[in-house]
Design a protein around this motif. Structure first.
Motif, short mmCIF file in Angstrom:
data_model
loop_
_atom_site.label_atom_id
_atom_site.label_comp_id
_atom_site.label_asym_id
_atom_site.label_seq_id
_atom_site.Cartn_x
_atom_site.Cartn_y
_atom_site.Cartn_z
N PHE A 106 0.85 -1.19 0.00
CA PHE A 106 0.00 0.00 0.00
C PHE A 106 0.88 1.24 0.00
N GLN A 107 0.47 2.26 -0.76
CA GLN A 107 1.25 3.49 -0.88
C GLN A 107 0.65 4.59 -0.01
N ASN A 108 1.51 5.40 0.59
CA ASN A 108 1.09 6.46 1.49
C ASN A 108 0.63 7.68 0.68
N PRO A 109 -0.67 8.05 0.78
CA PRO A 109 -1.19 9.19 0.01
C PRO A 109 -0.45 10.49 0.33
N GLY A 110 -0.10 11.23 -0.71
CA GLY A 110 0.58 12.51 -0.53
C GLY A 110 2.07 12.38 -0.27
N VAL A 111 2.55 11.17 0.02
CA VAL A 111 3.97 10.93 0.25
C VAL A 111 4.53 10.09 -0.90
N ALA A 112 3.97 8.91 -1.12
CA ALA A 112 4.42 8.03 -2.19
C ALA A 112 3.86 8.44 -3.54
N PHE A 113 2.73 9.16 -3.53
CA PHE A 113 2.10 9.60 -4.77
C PHE A 113 1.28 10.85 -4.54
N THR A 114 1.08 11.59 -5.61
CA THR A 114 0.16 12.73 -5.63
C THR A 114 -0.76 12.54 -6.83
N VAL A 115 -1.84 13.30 -6.84
CA VAL A 115 -2.78 13.22 -7.96
C VAL A 115 -3.24 14.62 -8.30
N ASN A 116 -3.41 14.86 -9.61
CA ASN A 116 -3.95 16.13 -10.08
C ASN A 116 -4.61 15.87 -11.43
N ASN A 117 -5.85 16.31 -11.53
CA ASN A 117 -6.67 16.01 -12.71
C ASN A 117 -6.77 14.50 -12.85
N ASN A 118 -6.39 13.95 -13.99
CA ASN A 118 -6.46 12.49 -14.15
C ASN A 118 -5.07 11.88 -14.26
N PRO A 135 8.51 -0.33 -9.55
CA PRO A 135 9.51 -1.25 -10.10
C PRO A 135 9.02 -2.01 -11.33
N LEU A 136 9.95 -2.38 -12.16
CA LEU A 136 9.67 -3.14 -13.36
C LEU A 136 8.87 -4.39 -13.02
N GLY A 137 7.77 -4.58 -13.73
CA GLY A 137 6.95 -5.78 -13.57
C GLY A 137 5.95 -5.74 -12.44
N GLN A 138 5.97 -4.70 -11.61
CA GLN A 138 5.02 -4.61 -10.50
C GLN A 138 3.70 -4.02 -10.98
N THR A 139 2.61 -4.66 -10.63
CA THR A 139 1.29 -4.16 -10.95
C THR A 139 0.94 -2.99 -10.04
N VAL A 140 0.34 -1.97 -10.62
CA VAL A 140 -0.12 -0.80 -9.87
C VAL A 140 -1.64 -0.81 -9.88
N LEU A 141 -2.23 -0.87 -8.70
CA LEU A 141 -3.69 -0.83 -8.56
C LEU A 141 -4.09 0.49 -7.94
N VAL A 142 -5.10 1.15 -8.55
CA VAL A 142 -5.63 2.41 -8.03
C VAL A 142 -7.12 2.21 -7.79
N PHE A 143 -7.52 2.30 -6.54
CA PHE A 143 -8.93 2.20 -6.17
C PHE A 143 -9.46 3.60 -5.98
N HIS A 144 -10.46 3.96 -6.78
CA HIS A 144 -11.03 5.31 -6.77
C HIS A 144 -12.24 5.40 -5.86
N GLY A 145 -12.57 6.62 -5.49
CA GLY A 145 -13.85 6.92 -4.88
C GLY A 145 -13.99 6.58 -3.42
N TYR A 146 -12.90 6.51 -2.69
CA TYR A 146 -13.00 6.26 -1.27
C TYR A 146 -13.28 7.55 -0.53
N ALA A 147 -14.18 7.47 0.42
CA ALA A 147 -14.48 8.61 1.27
C ALA A 147 -14.25 8.16 2.71
N ALA A 148 -14.71 8.91 3.66
CA ALA A 148 -14.48 8.59 5.07
C ALA A 148 -15.01 7.20 5.43
N VAL A 149 -16.09 6.76 4.78
CA VAL A 149 -16.66 5.45 5.08
C VAL A 149 -15.95 4.33 4.35
N GLY A 150 -15.13 4.64 3.34
CA GLY A 150 -14.31 3.64 2.66
C GLY A 150 -15.02 2.74 1.68
#
Length: 75
Positions: free
Chosen positions: A30-42, A51-66
């Motif tokens: 798991f990546q630390n938001p704002g530290v390991a990655f940032t986001v702007n627009n899309n 790293p080479l060959g590592q899958t990156v998963l991005v789960f969208h739409g989480y709010a306080a309730v998760g």
């Protein structure tokens, strides 16, 4: 990941600072938001290229309730 690319397009638009509304996993780490990655627009930008060959998963739409709204695979 390819070991070199740090920015990827994702399917949902965010304004800067909304990293806490996402869950990001590189490989099995798991990546630390704002530290390991940032986001702007899309675009998600990692501080270090996934790293080479590592899958990156991005789960969208989480709010306080998760509750996930959608998922992107960006590797």
């Amino acid at each position: 990941g390819d070991g070199a690319t740090t920015s990827y397009y994702i399917s949902k638009f965010y304004t800067a600072g909304q990293e806490a509304e996402m869950i990001v996993v590189v490989g099995a780490v798991f990546q630390n938001p704002g530290v390991a990655f940032t986001v702007n627009n899309n675009v998600i930008t990692f501080t270090s290229a996934p790293p080479l060959g590592q899958t990156v998963l991005v789960f969208h739409g989480y709010a306080a309730v998760g509750t996930a709204a959608s998922t992107s695979v960006v590797s």
